[in-house]
Design a protein around this motif. Structure first.
Motif, PDB file in Angstrom:
ATOM      1  N   HIS A 127      43.905  46.413  54.668  1.00 53.08           N
ATOM      2  CA  HIS A 127      43.177  46.219  53.571  1.00 53.08           C
ATOM      3  C   HIS A 127      43.212  47.220  52.532  1.00 53.08           C
ATOM      4  O   HIS A 127      43.073  46.953  51.239  1.00 53.08           O
ATOM      5  CB  HIS A 127      41.569  46.189  53.952  1.00 53.08           C
ATOM      6  CG  HIS A 127      41.366  45.025  55.162  1.00 53.08           C
ATOM      7  ND1 HIS A 127      41.631  43.680  54.541  1.00 53.08           N
ATOM      8  CD2 HIS A 127      40.939  44.933  56.207  1.00 53.08           C
ATOM      9  CE1 HIS A 127      41.350  42.952  55.383  1.00 53.08           C
ATOM     10  NE2 HIS A 127      40.842  43.507  56.476  1.00 53.08           N
ATOM     11  N   GLU A 128      43.575  48.391  52.692  1.00 54.22           N
ATOM     12  CA  GLU A 128      43.870  49.510  51.790  1.00 54.22           C
ATOM     13  C   GLU A 128      45.119  49.292  50.751  1.00 54.22           C
ATOM     14  O   GLU A 128      45.220  49.208  49.992  1.00 54.22           O
ATOM     15  CB  GLU A 128      43.787  50.871  52.224  1.00 54.22           C
ATOM     16  CG  GLU A 128      42.491  51.231  52.765  1.00 54.22           C
ATOM     17  CD  GLU A 128      42.293  52.565  53.546  1.00 54.22           C
ATOM     18  OE1 GLU A 128      41.356  53.048  53.821  1.00 54.22           O
ATOM     19  OE2 GLU A 128      43.485  52.849  54.229  1.00 54.22           O
ATOM     20  N   ALA A 129      45.743  48.423  51.537  1.00 56.74           N
ATOM     21  CA  ALA A 129      47.198  48.163  50.984  1.00 56.74           C
ATOM     22  C   ALA A 129      46.751  46.945  50.024  1.00 56.74           C
ATOM     23  O   ALA A 129      47.449  46.713  48.743  1.00 56.74           O
ATOM     24  CB  ALA A 129      48.133  47.786  52.091  1.00 56.74           C
ATOM     25  N   VAL A 130      45.880  46.022  50.659  1.00 53.32           N
ATOM     26  CA  VAL A 130      45.686  44.762  49.453  1.00 53.32           C
ATOM     27  C   VAL A 130      44.769  45.811  48.368  1.00 53.32           C
ATOM     28  O   VAL A 130      44.954  45.261  47.163  1.00 53.32           O
ATOM     29  CB  VAL A 130      44.600  43.831  50.031  1.00 53.32           C
ATOM     30  CG1 VAL A 130      43.931  42.961  49.143  1.00 53.32           C
ATOM     31  CG2 VAL A 130      45.227  43.277  51.450  1.00 53.32           C
ATOM     32  N   GLY A 131      43.980  46.654  48.424  1.00 51.88           N
ATOM     33  CA  GLY A 131      43.343  47.157  47.477  1.00 51.88           C
ATOM     34  C   GLY A 131      44.392  47.966  46.509  1.00 51.88           C
ATOM     35  O   GLY A 131      44.134  47.725  45.185  1.00 51.88           O
ATOM     36  N   GLY A 132      45.378  48.563  47.169  1.00 47.77           N
ATOM     37  CA  GLY A 132      46.424  49.246  46.193  1.00 47.77           C
ATOM     38  C   GLY A 132      47.208  47.998  45.409  1.00 47.77           C
ATOM     39  O   GLY A 132      47.540  48.410  44.282  1.00 47.77           O
ATOM     40  N   LEU A 176      31.114  43.660  45.735  1.00 41.26           N
ATOM     41  CA  LEU A 176      30.699  42.631  46.665  1.00 41.26           C
ATOM     42  C   LEU A 176      29.844  43.559  47.811  1.00 41.26           C
ATOM     43  O   LEU A 176      30.791  44.170  48.371  1.00 41.26           O
ATOM     44  CB  LEU A 176      31.352  41.536  47.114  1.00 41.26           C
ATOM     45  CG  LEU A 176      31.850  40.400  46.272  1.00 41.26           C
ATOM     46  CD1 LEU A 176      32.629  39.216  47.166  1.00 41.26           C
ATOM     47  CD2 LEU A 176      30.872  39.788  45.480  1.00 41.26           C
ATOM     48  N   SER A 177      28.865  42.792  48.483  1.00 37.46           N
ATOM     49  CA  SER A 177      28.231  43.552  49.574  1.00 37.46           C
ATOM     50  C   SER A 177      28.907  42.951  50.720  1.00 37.46           C
ATOM     51  O   SER A 177      29.622  41.830  50.613  1.00 37.46           O
ATOM     52  CB  SER A 177      26.663  43.426  50.092  1.00 37.46           C
ATOM     53  OG  SER A 177      26.625  41.944  50.108  1.00 37.46           O
ATOM     54  N   HIS A 178      29.052  43.442  52.050  1.00 37.90           N
ATOM     55  CA  HIS A 178      29.591  42.862  53.169  1.00 37.90           C
ATOM     56  C   HIS A 178      29.179  41.579  53.488  1.00 37.90           C
ATOM     57  O   HIS A 178      30.114  40.508  53.884  1.00 37.90           O
ATOM     58  CB  HIS A 178      29.682  43.820  54.556  1.00 37.90           C
ATOM     59  CG  HIS A 178      28.498  44.095  55.094  1.00 37.90           C
ATOM     60  ND1 HIS A 178      27.970  43.031  56.006  1.00 37.90           N
ATOM     61  CD2 HIS A 178      27.267  44.869  54.628  1.00 37.90           C
ATOM     62  CE1 HIS A 178      26.762  43.549  56.234  1.00 37.90           C
ATOM     63  NE2 HIS A 178      26.363  44.631  55.392  1.00 37.90           N
ATOM     64  N   LEU A 209      37.399  36.483  43.441  1.00 33.31           N
ATOM     65  CA  LEU A 209      36.462  36.871  44.638  1.00 33.31           C
ATOM     66  C   LEU A 209      37.135  37.809  45.382  1.00 33.31           C
ATOM     67  O   LEU A 209      36.531  38.993  45.641  1.00 33.31           O
ATOM     68  CB  LEU A 209      36.173  35.661  45.685  1.00 33.31           C
ATOM     69  CG  LEU A 209      34.817  34.895  45.133  1.00 33.31           C
ATOM     70  CD1 LEU A 209      34.998  33.726  46.120  1.00 33.31           C
ATOM     71  CD2 LEU A 209      33.724  35.617  45.240  1.00 33.31           C
ATOM     72  N   VAL A 210      38.362  37.969  45.551  1.00 28.58           N
ATOM     73  CA  VAL A 210      39.179  39.000  46.518  1.00 28.58           C
ATOM     74  C   VAL A 210      39.077  40.030  45.581  1.00 28.58           C
ATOM     75  O   VAL A 210      38.862  41.328  46.035  1.00 28.58           O
ATOM     76  CB  VAL A 210      40.664  38.345  46.650  1.00 28.58           C
ATOM     77  CG1 VAL A 210      41.377  39.639  47.071  1.00 28.58           C
ATOM     78  CG2 VAL A 210      40.615  37.467  47.565  1.00 28.58           C
ATOM     79  N   GLU A 211      39.305  40.036  44.176  1.00 26.95           N
ATOM     80  CA  GLU A 211      39.267  41.410  43.567  1.00 26.95           C
ATOM     81  C   GLU A 211      37.857  41.948  43.605  1.00 26.95           C
ATOM     82  O   GLU A 211      37.678  43.374  43.587  1.00 26.95           O
ATOM     83  CB  GLU A 211      39.612  41.042  42.118  1.00 26.95           C
ATOM     84  CG  GLU A 211      40.974  40.833  41.764  1.00 26.95           C
ATOM     85  CD  GLU A 211      41.356  41.046  40.466  1.00 26.95           C
ATOM     86  OE1 GLU A 211      40.740  41.334  39.581  1.00 26.95           O
ATOM     87  OE2 GLU A 211      42.701  40.604  39.960  1.00 26.95           O
TER      88      GLU A 211
END
Ligand SMILES: [Zn+2]
Lengths: 186, 213
Positions: free
Chosen positions: B46-51, A151-153, A142-144
């Protein structure tokens, strides 16, 4: 206080600083070898064919080279910076109109890099990786999806509360310094 | 800078970081971030999580020819592509000035002393600036979906609280509220909704944006 030597930075940070400061093609080649296959993988996740996904990876990496001067290791890890570039590229493909761009924080005039701040960003990345790897497989999936734009907000708030709670408590940790730095700049 | 107490919901900040937020909300978020260091820091997190997730993605082999083609394009002089970075102007943050194409808003009266400037409308929703004289009610939004209201000047209050400069209210269709502008300076807000504008067949489509609130 003496600055720690550059080699204590993560490999990615060292390579990206070489590109930023010296236009180092060999360093860029290594970053390419690492990130291009991952960028292609993310693009294929979103439904692109192999060829189109490769084009996306190429464009993102070209932007990394061209905008290297804008890389600020005090604000973002290399992976987070490239994540932003790839995200912006995806939005620009979908939308005809200009993507809204937040005001930029004025750069502080630095005589040299603040090694402690850069190391803190690297350490945050390490913590994040640990936190993400502790998620259960379904939470992780889910996080990915949430962070890779699948996913939408609304779906994010409905489905991911628990998983994101775990990550969220972590991502606040490494950012206090950054927060103070921003406040000092106003 | 005034104290901001109403921030971007976490799920929207993540969707913004991921690039999946509808354009009207993306504009409101970009404008709020321009005013709010807390949400700017949150976005960075959150961008760090994305990275980190990018680092962990399974690889898809890329062709050697692509790498060669890319290296043939590398120029030695850094060429930062010029960002169309709009500066803040008065109460309007950079992203709002961007949406206004750098020009001052052209207010149109919608009755009761209230004025609006439509910035964007389409299937993904709409964005507009509202100008509400002190003591007047914010016009009934009649929102179908979610509406974000970011205060740029003055303040308004409703059943859920007080919203000053930089505060953002998130209202969904279950919220019955009557926001009223505070005494003092007129209240200027950015309002964004993801509900598509409904077109009445009796009114020509082109006129709708002029009449619509
Ligand atoms: Zn905020």
């Amino acid at each position: 206080m003496p600055q720690p030597p550059e080699k204590t930075y993560s490999d990615q940070t060292v390579l990206m600083l070489a590109v930023r400061d010296r236009r180092d093609r060999a360093a860029f080649g290594l970053l390419f070898d690492y990130f291009a296959p991952r960028l292609k993988g993310v693009a294929m996740r979103s439904g692109l064919g192999s060829g189109a996904a490769e084009d996306v990876a190429q464009e993102v990496m070209l932007t990394v080279w061209r905008k290297a001067e804008k890389f600020d290791p005090h604000r973002a890890q290399v992976s987070a910076w490239i994540f932003q570039i790839a995200r912006n590229r995806r939005i620009d493909l979908v939308r005809k109109e200009n993507r809204p761009i937040p005001e930029e924080i004025k750069m502080v005039d630095r005589v040299e890099d603040d090694a402690n701040q850069i190391l803190a960003m690297d350490q945050e990345a390490t913590q994040l990786k640990l936190a993400l790897n502790r998620l259960k497989p379904d939470q992780r999936a889910l996080v990915e999806k949430a962070y890779l734009g699948e996913l939408s907000h609304k779906e994010i708030s409905d489905q991911t509360g628990l998983a994101l709670g775990t990550v969220k408590s972590r991502i606040r940790l490494g950012l206090e310094r950054l927060r103070h730095e921003l406040k000092g700049m106003r | 800078m005034s104290q901001i107490t109403h921030h971007i919901p976490e799920s929207m900040l993540i969707a913004y970081a991921a690039g999946s937020l509808p354009r009207p909300f993306a504009l409101a978020v970009a404008a709020h971030i321009s005013l709010c260091d807390d949400c700017r820091v949150g976005l960075g997190a959150h961008e760090a999580v994305g990275g980190t997730l990018l680092n962990e993605q399974p690889v898809q082999m890329v062709s050697d020819s692509m790498k060669e083609a890319l290296f043939a394009q590398l120029d030695d002089t850094p060429l930062p592509e010029p960002d169309p970075a709009f500066e803040r102007s008065g109460v309007f943050p950079g992203p709002v000035m961007q949406a206004l194409n750098g020009k001052p808003p052209r207010w149109k009266s919608v009755g009761g002393g209230v004025r609006q400037t439509l910035l964007h409308w389409g299937d993904d929703g709409s964005t507009r600036l509202l100008y509400i004289p002190p003591g007047k009610a914010v016009p009934d939004h009649g929102h179908n979906g979610i509406e974000l209201t970011l205060v740029l000047q003055g303040a308004f209050s409703d059943e859920t609280g007080r919203f000053g400069v930089g505060d953002i209210e998130v209202a969904d269709d279950t919220l019955e509220h009557t926001p009223v502008a505070e005494p003092g300076a007129p209240c200027i807000c950015l309002a964004a909704t993801d509900a598509p504008l409904r077109f009445n067949s009796l009114i020509p489509r082109l006129l709708q944006p002029l009449l619509r609130i």
